[in-house]
Design a protein around this motif. Structure first.
Motif, short mmCIF file in Angstrom:
data_model
loop_
_atom_site.label_atom_id
_atom_site.label_comp_id
_atom_site.label_asym_id
_atom_site.label_seq_id
_atom_site.Cartn_x
_atom_site.Cartn_y
_atom_site.Cartn_z
N ALA A 1 15.59 64.24 44.19
CA ALA A 1 17.14 62.98 45.10
C ALA A 1 15.56 61.86 44.98
O ALA A 1 15.56 60.49 45.18
N ILE A 2 14.46 62.37 45.83
CA ILE A 2 13.71 60.49 46.48
C ILE A 2 12.65 60.14 45.74
O ILE A 2 12.28 59.32 45.52
N THR A 3 12.66 60.86 44.01
CA THR A 3 12.18 60.15 43.18
C THR A 3 13.01 59.48 42.45
O THR A 3 12.72 58.56 42.10
N ILE A 4 14.20 59.57 42.28
CA ILE A 4 15.08 59.09 41.86
C ILE A 4 15.89 57.25 42.58
O ILE A 4 15.70 56.47 41.80
N LEU A 5 15.57 57.83 43.96
CA LEU A 5 16.34 57.19 44.39
C LEU A 5 15.17 55.87 44.65
O LEU A 5 15.61 54.69 45.05
N LEU A 6 13.34 56.29 45.32
CA LEU A 6 12.87 55.90 45.84
C LEU A 6 11.48 55.82 45.25
O LEU A 6 11.27 54.55 44.85
N LEU A 7 11.06 56.34 44.55
CA LEU A 7 10.05 56.31 43.40
C LEU A 7 10.43 55.62 42.42
O LEU A 7 9.93 54.24 42.00
N ILE A 8 11.38 56.02 41.59
CA ILE A 8 11.44 55.01 40.21
C ILE A 8 12.52 54.03 40.46
O ILE A 8 11.80 53.00 39.87
N PRO A 9 13.15 53.53 41.42
CA PRO A 9 13.10 51.59 41.64
C PRO A 9 11.97 50.73 42.16
O PRO A 9 11.75 49.29 41.35
N THR A 10 11.18 51.31 43.13
CA THR A 10 9.74 50.55 43.58
C THR A 10 9.09 50.64 43.03
O THR A 10 8.05 50.22 42.46
N VAL A 11 8.71 51.25 41.50
CA VAL A 11 7.65 51.58 40.57
C VAL A 11 8.12 50.96 39.63
O VAL A 11 7.87 49.87 39.03
N ALA A 12 9.39 50.42 39.15
CA ALA A 12 10.24 49.38 38.59
C ALA A 12 9.93 48.14 39.25
O ALA A 12 9.93 47.18 38.01
N PHE A 13 10.53 48.30 39.84
CA PHE A 13 10.60 47.25 40.85
C PHE A 13 8.51 46.21 41.24
O PHE A 13 8.44 45.09 40.66
N MET A 14 7.93 47.41 41.40
CA MET A 14 6.25 46.58 41.45
C MET A 14 6.35 46.43 39.35
O MET A 14 5.54 45.18 39.33
N ALA A 15 6.39 46.82 38.69
CA ALA A 15 5.83 46.50 37.49
C ALA A 15 6.29 45.06 36.91
O ALA A 15 5.93 44.64 36.66
N ILE A 16 7.80 45.50 37.36
CA ILE A 16 9.08 43.18 36.78
C ILE A 16 7.89 42.27 37.05
O ILE A 16 7.80 41.79 36.84
N THR A 17 7.41 42.89 38.83
CA THR A 17 7.17 41.51 39.63
C THR A 17 5.26 41.42 38.66
O THR A 17 5.16 40.25 38.98
N PHE A 18 4.62 42.48 38.81
CA PHE A 18 3.88 42.11 37.57
C PHE A 18 3.75 41.81 36.68
O PHE A 18 3.25 40.97 35.85
N SER A 19 5.06 42.25 36.25
CA SER A 19 4.47 41.57 34.25
C SER A 19 5.36 39.97 34.63
O SER A 19 5.15 39.48 33.45
N VAL A 20 6.60 39.44 35.66
CA VAL A 20 6.58 37.64 35.99
C VAL A 20 5.21 37.41 35.10
O VAL A 20 4.46 36.43 35.40
N ILE A 21 4.21 37.57 36.20
CA ILE A 21 2.58 37.03 36.81
C ILE A 21 2.38 37.25 35.43
O ILE A 21 2.04 35.84 34.85
N VAL A 22 1.90 38.73 34.92
CA VAL A 22 1.29 38.72 33.09
C VAL A 22 2.11 37.45 32.33
O VAL A 22 1.75 36.28 31.76
N SER A 23 3.66 37.43 32.86
CA SER A 23 4.23 36.57 31.33
C SER A 23 3.89 35.25 31.58
O SER A 23 4.01 34.41 30.71
N VAL A 24 4.03 34.88 32.49
CA VAL A 24 3.79 33.45 32.94
C VAL A 24 2.33 33.11 31.66
O VAL A 24 2.71 31.28 31.77
N TYR A 25 1.35 33.71 32.36
CA TYR A 25 -0.17 33.49 31.58
C TYR A 25 -0.04 33.74 29.80
O TYR A 25 -0.86 32.95 28.86
N ALA A 26 0.32 35.29 29.62
CA ALA A 26 0.74 35.06 28.24
C ALA A 26 1.56 34.59 27.39
O ALA A 26 2.17 33.58 27.68
N LYS A 27 0.69 34.55 26.07
CA LYS A 27 0.94 33.10 25.27
C LYS A 27 2.19 33.78 24.56
O LYS A 27 2.66 33.10 23.73
N GLY A 28 1.48 35.48 24.36
CA GLY A 28 3.51 35.69 23.78
C GLY A 28 3.39 37.00 24.13
O GLY A 28 2.93 37.60 24.94
N VAL A 29 4.60 37.75 23.39
CA VAL A 29 4.58 38.92 23.64
C VAL A 29 3.79 39.93 23.81
O VAL A 29 3.52 40.86 24.93
#
Lengths: 306, 264
Positions: free
Chosen positions: B172-200
């Motif tokens: 329950a902790i994994t699904i309700l807490l770890l998965i969303p927080t890991v996804a949140f961290m990954a998406i915010t990091f990806s936004v930073i990277v995507s702004v600088y990256a030239k392509g996919v």
């Protein structure tokens, strides 16, 4: 409708737009001409609030580009040089998406989309992915997107580039209709001088970020050229006639092309009558006498110093 | 928020109309949600405790309050409740990064970003809208994979060991807490990277960098069951959330029209 006040944009020390000031009036088609890298796209990006000016400002429909960016974006339509459509989505999905971003409700959006797609002859292809469209169809769809929310001001960047002659003609007719019948203000960036000459009420020429000429074509012609050319078509001519013409005060140069005499005269002199008199009284048969206007290309080339 | 949701729906449609992206999402989900629990399940073997000596020498293990009779039960318990959920964390991270790269760097590459920037959408709506689709896909796929892997590993543990060693609270902790927080961290990091990256591709490669520290942290914790017990998982989730918040502060500053258009 659009007014800029010393609008300036610098990128890392390079001045892309330098103290540009002009006015565009309601319902007019304003041509914005200039070579590649002259600052045309930067000006449009500043006026559509995608870029912030380094100094100076501008208003669009009375709204300041610095203070009311969202409001301006909601009342303008922009056609970028490339269609910038989502190719994995259908034409309908593309337009529905942008309609939502313009804040249109579903029914209103669907009605307007049908109207526009029918106008552009794309209604039957509405469910096809945009990736399967031809360049011309994409351009039409991009124009449809720019018109979705009935914008008061349209920024069109090279609206007919890459189109076949028939499609280009249709687009030009549409631009004229939008300006004349619907009183939309159109800011037209183009390299196509034929198009600019045909469509624009006034033009501005920008070169290296600076506006080097602005006004109606006739005004620019008047300002730029000290001379004008009168063409005289006669049935036959000889050196005696040419000599008589050269003697007229205000004539700068006389050239012959077949049975046409090209007379360059000082623009401050009105010599039409005098020239006609010399021809007729000399016993020559005058077939035509016209004042040759400078083309927009002549004006453009003079302005950018070519 | 209406406009942010419209951006999310458009991004979801784009993702599910790309065969390449669907494969990039489904294959890892099958590997981590189905194949991995089957491989783990097949390794569950019962220890023979039937001899008298065996019974006498039997040691009782206790983890998370659960009594385990022998090393085979310990291994099964560890695999089901520690290794499997940890390895599943690659999904919210990886899938989110893949979708985010397509959603932001992809728009730059396909030259559609300018049209979006010309719309009457605030920078905040744009930021949220662009984060939603990758986040939703990452969380949903990882959660479904987690539930499927729970079912598969339970089946094997009941079949081979006679009972399920699934620790519901851990999952329950994994699904309700770890998965969303890991996804949140990954998406915010990806936004930073995507702004600088030239392509996919460049964005995906750069975003992939975030998977490595996450996996190292998690595996290091998982190898010591005491460290990675319930409370530690909550703390880890908080660490990911905090890191995500820091990344989101940075990425929200980068989600500026001028910065985006000049990097197209």
């Amino acid at each position: 409708m659009i007014e800029t006040f010393d609008l300036t944009k610098k990128f890392d020390g390079v001045t892309a737009v330098n103290e540009v000031s002009f006015k565009v009036f309601k319902g007019e088609i304003f041509g914005y001409l200039g070579p590649n890298g002259a600052g045309k796209t930067t000006t449009v990006r500043l006026l559509s609030c995608v870029l912030r000016p380094t100094s100076g400002t501008a208003t669009v429909c009375g709204y300041d580009i610095l203070e009311d960016a969202d409001k301006i974006r909601s009342i303008i339509g922009v056609l970028t040089e490339f269609p910038t459509l989502y190719e994995r989505l259908s034409a309908l999905d593309n337009l529905l998406f942008f309609a939502k971003l313009y804040g249109m409700n579903e029914n209103e959006a669907r009605r307007r989309i049908k109207e526009l797609l029918e106008f552009f002859g794309l209604w039957e292809r509405r469910r096809d992915k945009v990736g399967t469209f031809s360049k011309g169809m994409m351009k039409k769809l991009a124009i449809a997107r720019a018109l979705l929310h009935d914008p008061e001001v349209l920024f069109l960047d090279e609206p007919t580039s890459g189109l076949d002659p028939k499609s280009a003609k249709e687009i030009r007719e549409l631009i004229l209709k939008l300006s004349k019948a619907e009183k939309r203000t159109i800011f037209l960036c183009t390299h196509n001088l034929f198009e600019a000459e045909m469509l624009c009420n006034r033009i501005a020429v920008i070169n290296e970020g600076v506006i080097v000429g602005i006004g109606e074509k006739g005004e620019l012609e008047e300002k730029l050229f000290k001379s004008k050319v009168i063409e005289v078509k006669v049935s036959e001519l000889d050196e005696r006639l040419l000599e008589k013409i050269r003697e007229i005060t205000g004539v700068i140069n006389v050239k012959v092309k077949g049975n046409i005499i090209e007379i360059t005269v000082n623009k401050d002199f009105n010599l039409h009558h005098e020239i006609a008199e010399k021809v007729v009284l000399g016993g020559y048969k005058l077939k035509a006498l016209t004042e040759k206007r400078h083309s927009l290309e002549d004006i453009y080339m003079t302005l950018i110093g070519e | 928020m209406r406009k942010a949701l419209a951006i999310m729906r458009k991004d979801l449609k784009e993702v599910f109309s790309s065969r390449q992206l669907i494969i990039s999402i489904v294959v890892p989900a099958l590997v981590f949600g189905v194949i991995l629990p089957i491989v783990f399940g097949l390794s569950f073997t019962a220890e023979d405790n039937s001899t008298e000596i065996g019974i006498l020498n039997q040691t009782i293990y206790r983890y998370d309050g659960v009594v385990l009779r022998d090393s085979s039960e310990v291994i099964a318990y560890w695999m089901m409740n520690y290794m499997l959920p940890i390895l599943l964390m690659v999904l919210p991270c990886g899938i989110t990064c893949v979708v985010a790269a397509d959603s932001i760097a992809g728009e730059k590459e396909r030259k559609t970003l300018e049209a979006l920037l010309l719309m009457p959408v605030s920078n905040f709506e744009l930021f949220i809208g662009k984060m939603l689709a990758p986040f939703v896909i990452g969380v949903v796929i990882a959660s479904v994979s987690a539930i499927v892997s729970m079912a598969i590993s339970s089946y094997f543990s009941i079949s081979l060991l006679g009972k399920s060693f699934l620790n519901i609270s851990t999952w329950a902790i994994t699904i309700l807490l770890l998965i969303p927080t890991v996804a949140f961290m990954a998406i915010t990091f990806s936004v930073i990277v995507s702004v600088y990256a030239k392509g996919v591709r460049e964005a995906q490669q750069m975003s992939g960098a975030i998977i490595v520290p996450i996996v190292i942290i998690l595996i290091a914790s998982a190898t010591n069951m005491a460290v990675f017990a319930g409370v530690s998982r909550i703390l880890l989730a908080l660490l990911f959330l905090l890191t995500g918040l820091i990344f989101s502060y940075v990425s929200s500053k980068l989600m500026d029209r001028e910065k985006l258009i000049l990097r197209v």
